[in-house]
Enzyme design. Structure first.
Site, PDB file in Angstrom:
ATOM      1  N   ARG A 213     -63.621  71.306 -15.720  1.00 30.03           N
ATOM      2  CA  ARG A 213     -63.497  69.971 -16.292  1.00 30.03           C
ATOM      3  C   ARG A 213     -62.039  69.778 -16.673  1.00 30.03           C
ATOM      4  NH1 ARG A 213     -67.349  68.838 -14.057  1.00 30.03           N
ATOM      5  NH2 ARG A 213     -69.325  67.955 -14.788  1.00 30.03           N
ATOM      6  N   GLU A 242     -59.258  61.433 -15.944  1.00 29.97           N
ATOM      7  CA  GLU A 242     -59.520  60.904 -14.600  1.00 29.97           C
ATOM      8  C   GLU A 242     -60.498  59.735 -14.675  1.00 29.97           C
ATOM      9  OE1 GLU A 242     -62.890  63.525 -12.497  1.00 29.97           O
ATOM     10  OE2 GLU A 242     -61.125  64.758 -12.987  1.00 29.97           O
ATOM     11  N   HIS A 259     -61.282  65.577  -7.652  1.00 31.17           N
ATOM     12  CA  HIS A 259     -62.566  66.046  -8.187  1.00 31.17           C
ATOM     13  C   HIS A 259     -63.615  66.161  -7.079  1.00 31.17           C
ATOM     14  CE1 HIS A 259     -65.166  66.066 -12.100  1.00 31.17           C
ATOM     15  NE2 HIS A 259     -65.622  66.941 -11.209  1.00 31.17           N
TER      16      HIS A 259
END
Length: 371
Positions: A213, A242, A259
């Site tokens: 994360r 993000e 991601h």
């Protein structure tokens, strides 16, 4: 209420979902940004991903009693609110562990090649040894790396014999890779586990990898560590804030992606299968997911005869993160678009390898390739 009276609201970006639940309930698909409190008012079940914050603002006044997220992480779910309001929830633990392992291994091999280094001469520190960390451990041992494991919650339960401290990783690791959930407080808090203090303590100017994360690593501290050469390079798939991201850190990173480390088609299929089966359990029906199989890769047989570096060739033929890195560095403001339009990627077990011999064949089998 009959099964057909059940109303399911689903994120339209959840792959392979359409058609699986329609025989059992009324299902409506929405873009993540369209899933609002008004949409949820008459919904009984929500199927989502990380981009939808599941909390009082979304669910207040709704009859929703079950939430399924097609992701490993669940920090986008206000679990305390759900508990207080009788809302059951499930995630998909381990669904994309193989995908993240493939991403990490490909990144390591690319980095080692760029530095002219042998992976067998390097030590990797794995911070967080759950579903993903175990896969990364297995892959790294298979290619001959020395492995250090850090996982305080596991060490507390299993004993500390096979685990080391972060200080030892800082002293000995050539590569540090983070695979923890995001925990904001408490004994095992992981927010900014990769801190300025940690980076200052590094002894070997390692490669730092974050696929967990964004906030597990302090992005500004990492950028400073890169600029001061306390960290030699970074592989970054997740980012603080993000889809907005620290563009200076992105440009400075060896690998920078939007991601998508866990975005293999296999991982997506696993996640969808897990939440569909959880919905089936809620509805008291067994839902057949046997046909939920990702597409075959365009080239599924890899010939490695007379190849000078068969392990690297096989891994990078299955996946090379430099393609996404180039795209993100050209178009950082298209983070969400690049993520949502991510193409087909299959994991190692989708490929048959020919021409590999001796120890190379053994390693490729351990990674999951078919020989």
């Amino acid at each position: 209420m009959t099964q057909r009276d059940i109303h399911i609201v689903a994120d339209s970006k959840i792959p392979f979902l359409r058609g699986l639940l329609e025989p059992y309930a009324h299902i409506s698909y929405y873009e993540p940004s369209e899933i609002t409190n008004a949409v949820m008012r008459d919904a009984d079940i929500l199927l989502t991903r990380t981009r939808t914050r599941v909390d009082k603002r979304l669910l207040n006044g709704s009859r929703c009693y079950f939430v399924g997220t097609a992701t490993i992480g669940y920090d986008h779910i206000d679990t305390e609110y759900c508990k207080a309001n009788g809302i059951r929830w499930v995630n998909a633990p381990g669904c994309n562990a193989g995908s993240v392992g493939q991403y990490v291994l490909a990144s390591i091999l690319l980095w080692a090649r760029s530095k002219g280094r042998e992976v067998a001469d390097m030590t990797i520190g794995i911070v967080g040894v759950g579903h993903v960390g175990r896969i990364v451990e297995r892959y790294c041992r298979a290619i001959g790396m020395k492995v250090l494991l850090n996982d305080p919650p596991r060490a507390a339960v299993e004993g500390s014999e096979k685990f080391v401290s972060l200080d030892e990783i800082a002293a000995k690791a050539d590569i540090v890779t983070f695979h923890t959930p995001l925990i904001m407080q408490g004994e095992y808090a992981t927010c900014h586990l990769g801190s300025a203090r940690f980076f200052d303590s590094l002894q070997r100017s390692p490669l730092v990898i974050n696929t967990s994360r964004g906030a597990v690593v302090d992005n500004y501290a990492l950028l400073r560590a890169l600029n001061s050469e306390k960290v030699s390079d970074a592989v970054m798939d997740v980012w603080e804030g993000e889809p907005r991201l620290n563009t200076a850190l992105m440009l400075a990173s060896f690998i920078a992606t939007p991601h998508i480390a866990g975005y293999s088609s296999d991982g997506k299929a696993n996640a969808t299968r897990m939440i569909v089966e959880a919905v089936g359990k809620e509805l008291g029906v067994k839902i057949d997911t046997s046909e939920l199989v990702p597409p075959t890769p365009p080239v599924s047989t890899l010939s490695l005869a007379r190849n000078s570096d068969p392990i690297v060739t096989a891994v990078l033929s299955s996946y090379n993160p430099l393609f996404e890195t180039r795209n993100l560095k050209r178009q950082p403001h298209d983070f969400e678009k690049l993520r949502n339009s991510y193409g087909i990627r299959r994991e190692f077990h989708a490929y048959t390898v020919t021409g590999a011999r001796d120890n190379n064949a053994t390693v490729l089998r351990e990674l999951g390739f078919i020989l």
